[in-house]
Design an enzyme around this catalytic site. Structure first.
Site, PDB file in Angstrom:
ATOM      1  N   LYS A  29       0.901  -1.055  -0.058  1.00  0.00           N
ATOM      2  CA  LYS A  29       0.016  -0.099   0.093  1.00  0.00           C
ATOM      3  C   LYS A  29       0.780   1.209  -0.051  1.00  0.00           C
ATOM      4  O   LYS A  29       1.791   1.356   0.688  1.00  0.00           O
ATOM      5  CB  LYS A  29      -0.972  -0.189   1.199  1.00  0.00           C
ATOM      6  CG  LYS A  29      -1.994   1.021   1.296  1.00  0.00           C
ATOM      7  CD  LYS A  29      -3.295   0.722   1.718  1.00  0.00           C
ATOM      8  CE  LYS A  29      -4.254   1.669   1.887  1.00  0.00           C
ATOM      9  NZ  LYS A  29      -4.740   1.877   0.644  1.00  0.00           N
ATOM     10  N   GLY A  34       6.363   0.381   5.923  1.00  0.00           N
ATOM     11  CA  GLY A  34       7.301  -0.397   5.234  1.00  0.00           C
ATOM     12  C   GLY A  34       7.279  -0.020   3.622  1.00  0.00           C
ATOM     13  O   GLY A  34       8.467  -0.190   3.128  1.00  0.00           O
ATOM     14  N   CYS A  35       6.236   0.128   3.074  1.00  0.00           N
ATOM     15  CA  CYS A  35       6.280   0.584   1.520  1.00  0.00           C
ATOM     16  C   CYS A  35       7.129   1.753   1.228  1.00  0.00           C
ATOM     17  O   CYS A  35       7.698   1.882   0.298  1.00  0.00           O
ATOM     18  CB  CYS A  35       4.875   0.682   1.091  1.00  0.00           C
ATOM     19  SG  CYS A  35       3.973  -0.976   1.496  1.00  0.00           S
ATOM     20  N   THR A  36       6.869   2.833   2.200  1.00  0.00           N
ATOM     21  CA  THR A  36       7.396   4.103   1.934  1.00  0.00           C
ATOM     22  C   THR A  36       9.191   4.000   2.156  1.00  0.00           C
ATOM     23  O   THR A  36      10.017   4.286   1.416  1.00  0.00           O
ATOM     24  CB  THR A  36       7.160   5.304   2.894  1.00  0.00           C
ATOM     25  OG1 THR A  36       5.819   5.374   2.862  1.00  0.00           O
ATOM     26  CG2 THR A  36       8.091   6.504   2.940  1.00  0.00           C
ATOM     27  N   GLY A  39      10.356   2.214  -0.931  1.00  0.00           N
ATOM     28  CA  GLY A  39      10.533   2.919  -2.055  1.00  0.00           C
ATOM     29  C   GLY A  39      11.946   3.948  -1.901  1.00  0.00           C
ATOM     30  O   GLY A  39      12.446   4.427  -3.041  1.00  0.00           O
TER      31      GLY A  39
END
Length: 144
Positions: A29, A34-36, A39
């Site tokens: 998401k 974690g995704c940030t 990225g």
């Protein structure tokens, strides 16, 4: 394979039409912790990937609008693919049954694939832990 719509109104070709390797990373998401971090790691190593003849794409089921905002907020130099119908996630096996707090539901399992210019999957990672992952992917593409 096929053309896929990504941020910046880019049509992504898998395999790459320009003869580059592709790092395709699936994440759950936009704008979550974690995704940030994942990225940002790809962003901070982007030049090294480019120097290794590799293009990076992030994939989640978020909308293009959400992706554009996430990309802008984090200054990502790579495109994000909106896989709203989940077909890419299913094709690569990233859409799986996940368990959280005793609840089971389908979701994107953090996964990364290196795809050759001919469309072969050269290496893959499943159930990725964010810390150190991008360094491992970078070492793999640099060794090709």
């Amino acid at each position: 394979m096929s053309k896929i719509q990504a941020t910046s109104q880019v049509d992504v070709n898998i395999p790459d039409a320009q003869g580059r390797n592709i790092v395709l990373y699936f994440y759950p998401k936009d704008a979550t912790s974690g995704c940030t971090l994942e990225g940002q790691d790809f962003r901070d190593n982007y030049d090294a990937f480019t120097n290794a003849n590799t293009v990076v794409y992030g994939v989640s089921k978020d909308s293009l609008e959400s992706h554009e905002k996430f990309k802008k907020n984090q200054s990502f130099p790579f495109e994000l693919i909106a896989d709203a119908d989940g077909s890419l996630c299913e094709q690569f096996g990233a859409w799986q049954l996940k368990s959280k707090n005793g609840q089971e539901k389908m979701g994107i399992v953090r996964s990364t694939f290196i795809i050759s210019p001919t469309g072969d999957i050269l290496k893959s990672w499943d159930k990725v832990a964010v810390g150190g992952h991008v360094d491992e992917v970078l070492k793999a593409v640099q060794s090709l």
